[in-house]
Design a protein around this motif. Structure first.
Motif, short mmCIF file in Angstrom:
data_model
loop_
_atom_site.label_atom_id
_atom_site.label_comp_id
_atom_site.label_asym_id
_atom_site.label_seq_id
_atom_site.Cartn_x
_atom_site.Cartn_y
_atom_site.Cartn_z
N GLN A 1 0.54 0.95 -3.15
CA GLN A 1 0.68 1.67 -1.88
C GLN A 1 1.38 0.80 -0.84
OE1 GLN A 1 -2.96 3.17 -0.21
NE2 GLN A 1 -1.96 4.05 1.57
N GLY A 2 0.95 -0.45 -0.76
CA GLY A 2 1.58 -1.37 0.19
C GLY A 2 3.05 -1.59 -0.13
N LEU A 3 3.39 -1.73 -1.41
CA LEU A 3 4.78 -1.91 -1.81
C LEU A 3 5.61 -0.67 -1.51
CD1 LEU A 3 4.46 -3.76 -5.24
CD2 LEU A 3 5.11 -4.72 -3.02
N SER A 4 5.04 0.49 -1.75
CA SER A 4 5.75 1.74 -1.52
C SER A 4 6.10 1.91 -0.05
CB SER A 4 4.91 2.93 -1.99
OG SER A 4 4.63 2.83 -3.39
N VAL A 5 5.16 1.57 0.81
CA VAL A 5 5.41 1.66 2.26
C VAL A 5 6.48 0.66 2.67
CG1 VAL A 5 4.40 1.30 4.54
CG2 VAL A 5 3.11 2.54 2.79
N ALA A 6 6.39 -0.55 2.17
CA ALA A 6 7.33 -1.61 2.54
C ALA A 6 8.76 -1.27 2.12
CB ALA A 6 6.90 -2.93 1.91
N GLN A 47 8.64 5.87 -3.32
CA GLN A 47 7.38 6.39 -3.84
C GLN A 47 6.91 5.62 -5.06
OE1 GLN A 47 7.94 10.60 -4.57
NE2 GLN A 47 7.71 11.12 -2.40
N ASN A 48 5.61 5.36 -5.10
CA ASN A 48 4.94 4.78 -6.26
C ASN A 48 5.64 3.55 -6.83
OD1 ASN A 48 2.80 4.77 -8.12
ND2 ASN A 48 4.01 5.83 -9.66
#
Length: 227
Positions: free
Chosen positions: A177-182, A186-187
């Protein structure tokens, strides 16, 4: 045989600026330390990008050691000597602020590399690049599945002619989730880096973050993970 892991030349390490840790007294390459600054309102604040004006103080210790020094009053004395003033305010949550700043710097760097086109996401794309020998760095989210990690690790070993060696991607201290936001995608579970200089930039931020939170003690083979 393809070129094996990227190593920083010894003469480059020797020429890098050194700074003295205010807690250990050791002089170390600046890139491996964390800078703290004194704000106009006399508050100590993280300056992990080393951009704040004025005098700075540098630390090389991890979070646990910093918290012990803070609790014993050693940190205030060290800052007073570094900034040559006793008029300063050390936040009770300074260690947490530093950790969050290091995390932010690392995730921001990943986002920049994604926009620059040096970063791959998606297992199929990463596996293809790995088998073609185009991968120089492999990263896995903290909650990535073991099977998925193993499959990409194996593809990387095959593509870099290192079958049978203990070469594998780094487990990041952040979940999907943190990587996806950064990255604004998606995913995001796995990340592949295809540019050597980009891998170096990411490693710089990631190693400082992991050292501070103590996860480098569990991953002492990182020098093998950038090819």
């Amino acid at each position: 045989m393809r070129k094996l892991p990227n190593e920083t030349p010894s003469n480059q390490l020797e020429s890098a600026p050194h700074r003295k840790c205010i807690l250990t007294g050791k002089s170390l390459p600046q890139d491996g330390l964390v800078r703290l600054a004194l704000s106009p309102d006399d508050q100590i604040a993280p300056d992990v990008r080393a951009k704040a004006p004025g005098r700075g103080a540098w630390i090389s210790v991890d979070r646990a050691a910093l918290e012990v020094a803070h609790a014993k009053g050693q940190l205030k004395g060290a800052f007073s000597r570094a900034f040559k003033t006793g008029k300063l305010d050390i936040p009770d949550n300074l260690a947490q602020l530093i950790e969050k700043a290091l995390e932010r710097a690392t995730l921001d760097r990943l986002g920049l590399e994604a926009r620059g086109g040096t970063l791959l996401t998606g297992s199929e794309k990463i596996e293809t690049a790995a088998r073609q020998g185009d991968l120089v760095m492999l990263l896995h989210a903290s909650d990535a599945g073991r099977d998925g990690n193993s499959k990409l690790d194996q593809a990387w070993r095959v593509g870099s002619d290192r079958e049978g060696q203990d070469i594998h991607g780094q487990i990041l201290p952040v979940d999907r989730q943190g990587l996806s936001v950064a990255l604004g995608r998606q995913n995001v579970v796995h990340i592949g880096i295809t540019d050597k200089r980009a891998a170096g930039r990411i490693s710089h931020n990631l190693e400082r973050w992991r050292h501070f939170i103590g996860s480098d003690k569990e991953n002492d083979e990182d020098e093998k993970k950038v090819a």
